[in-house]
Design an enzyme around this catalytic site. Structure first.
Site, short mmCIF file in Angstrom:
data_model
loop_
_atom_site.label_atom_id
_atom_site.label_comp_id
_atom_site.label_asym_id
_atom_site.label_seq_id
_atom_site.Cartn_x
_atom_site.Cartn_y
_atom_site.Cartn_z
N VAL A 241 1.07 -1.26 -0.21
CA VAL A 241 0.05 -0.37 0.10
C VAL A 241 0.64 1.52 -0.39
O VAL A 241 -0.15 2.01 -0.59
CB VAL A 241 -0.86 -0.15 1.50
CG1 VAL A 241 -0.26 0.10 2.43
CG2 VAL A 241 -2.46 0.84 1.01
N ASP A 242 2.28 1.20 0.53
CA ASP A 242 2.92 2.88 0.83
C ASP A 242 3.63 2.37 -0.92
O ASP A 242 3.47 4.03 -1.00
CB ASP A 242 3.90 1.47 1.62
CG ASP A 242 5.03 3.25 1.71
OD1 ASP A 242 4.94 3.95 1.68
OD2 ASP A 242 6.21 2.84 2.76
P1 ADP Z 1 3.07 -4.05 6.04
O1 ADP Z 1 3.83 -3.80 5.66
O2 ADP Z 1 2.02 -2.20 7.02
O3 ADP Z 1 1.64 -5.57 5.91
P2 ADP Z 1 1.53 -3.89 3.30
O4 ADP Z 1 1.36 -2.82 2.31
O5 ADP Z 1 2.41 -4.86 3.05
O6 ADP Z 1 2.27 -3.45 4.42
O7 ADP Z 1 0.38 -4.63 3.37
C1 ADP Z 1 -1.18 -4.55 4.22
C2 ADP Z 1 -2.58 -4.28 3.66
O8 ADP Z 1 -2.80 -3.75 2.37
C3 ADP Z 1 -2.22 -5.99 2.87
O9 ADP Z 1 -3.92 -6.06 2.83
C4 ADP Z 1 -2.35 -5.38 1.04
O10 ADP Z 1 -2.89 -6.52 1.07
C5 ADP Z 1 -2.90 -3.67 1.58
N1 ADP Z 1 -2.63 -2.86 -0.13
C6 ADP Z 1 -1.90 -2.93 -1.01
N2 ADP Z 1 -2.33 -2.60 -1.92
C7 ADP Z 1 -3.31 -1.56 -1.69
C8 ADP Z 1 -4.52 0.02 -2.05
N3 ADP Z 1 -4.23 0.15 -2.91
N4 ADP Z 1 -4.81 -0.19 -0.96
C9 ADP Z 1 -5.69 -0.86 0.18
N5 ADP Z 1 -5.24 -1.84 0.55
C10 ADP Z 1 -3.45 -2.32 -0.11
#
Ligand code: ADP
Length: 186
Positions: free
Chosen positions: A43-44
């Protein structure tokens, strides 16, 4: 299994939706960032790609001032090109089996984000499922902690927030959150 996608706490509606957080029109969206605010995958990466370079420039300035963002803390930047006016960057815990204070740190990540949104007088905010991607937190446990953290905050703290969304990317995560919300509501 019983499912819930909405609950009202005081004057605030908490709603679960399946979707892409970068498209949300809430006042703020929350980024599951890392301590260096360096961007990355998941998501980052999606937020920085959609929001453009202005957000990363602000992140660099913040890191120059504070060194690193500790797990469980939150900072705010503009939303760049996003529809959301602000991005709140928080750092969830890496899952280490559950005995390293993960639940407390995850609770803090949600509540520090809500506190910051309230300080800015924001009316709406969207959260992703913090820590359940690359950081490996089991989704069912993270959902329970996340929903409890938000509901407790809304019960205990003054807030400008009228709407809190969880924007869950995949069906499995969405379904897990809805069943945990049903447990919380019962
Ligand atoms: P972390 O490092 O905190 O685990 P991640 O980004 O790897 O963060 O994953 C956190 C959640 O965000 C996961 O459920 C992933 O599927 C989700 N995610 C990824 N892209 C998006 C998006 N564009 N919008 C919402 N959620 C997302």
């Amino acid at each position: 299994m019983q499912r819930h996608d909405e609950v009202v706490v005081g004057k605030t509606r908490v709603k679960l939706i399946q979707g892409d957080i970068t498209e949300q029109e809430t006042d703020a969206i929350v980024n599951a960032a890392n301590s260096a605010l360096a961007g990355g995958g998941g998501v980052d990466g999606a937020i920085h790609r959609a929001g453009g370079p202005a957000i990363m420039e602000e992140c660099h300035r913040i890191i120059t001032q504070i060194g690193r963002l500790e797990t469980g803390k939150a900072v705010i930047t503009s939303g760049g090109k996003l529809k959301a006016k602000y991005v709140i960057h928080t750092v969830g815990p890496v899952w280490r089996g559950g005995t390293g204070g993960e639940a407390k740190l995850l609770t803090s990540a949600y509540q520090e984000s809500l506190r910051l949104a309230s300080e800015y007088g924001l009316k709406s905010i969207s959260f992703p499922s913090i820590s359940t991607g690359a950081y490996g937190y089991p989704v069912a446990e993270a959902a329970r902690v996340a929903l409890r953290a938000v509901v407790d905050f809304l019960r205990q703290c003054e807030t400008s927030l009228q709407e809190v969304y969880f924007v869950l990317y995949d069906a499995r995560t969405y379904n897990t959150y809805t069943s945990k919300l049903a447990e919380l509501a019962n």
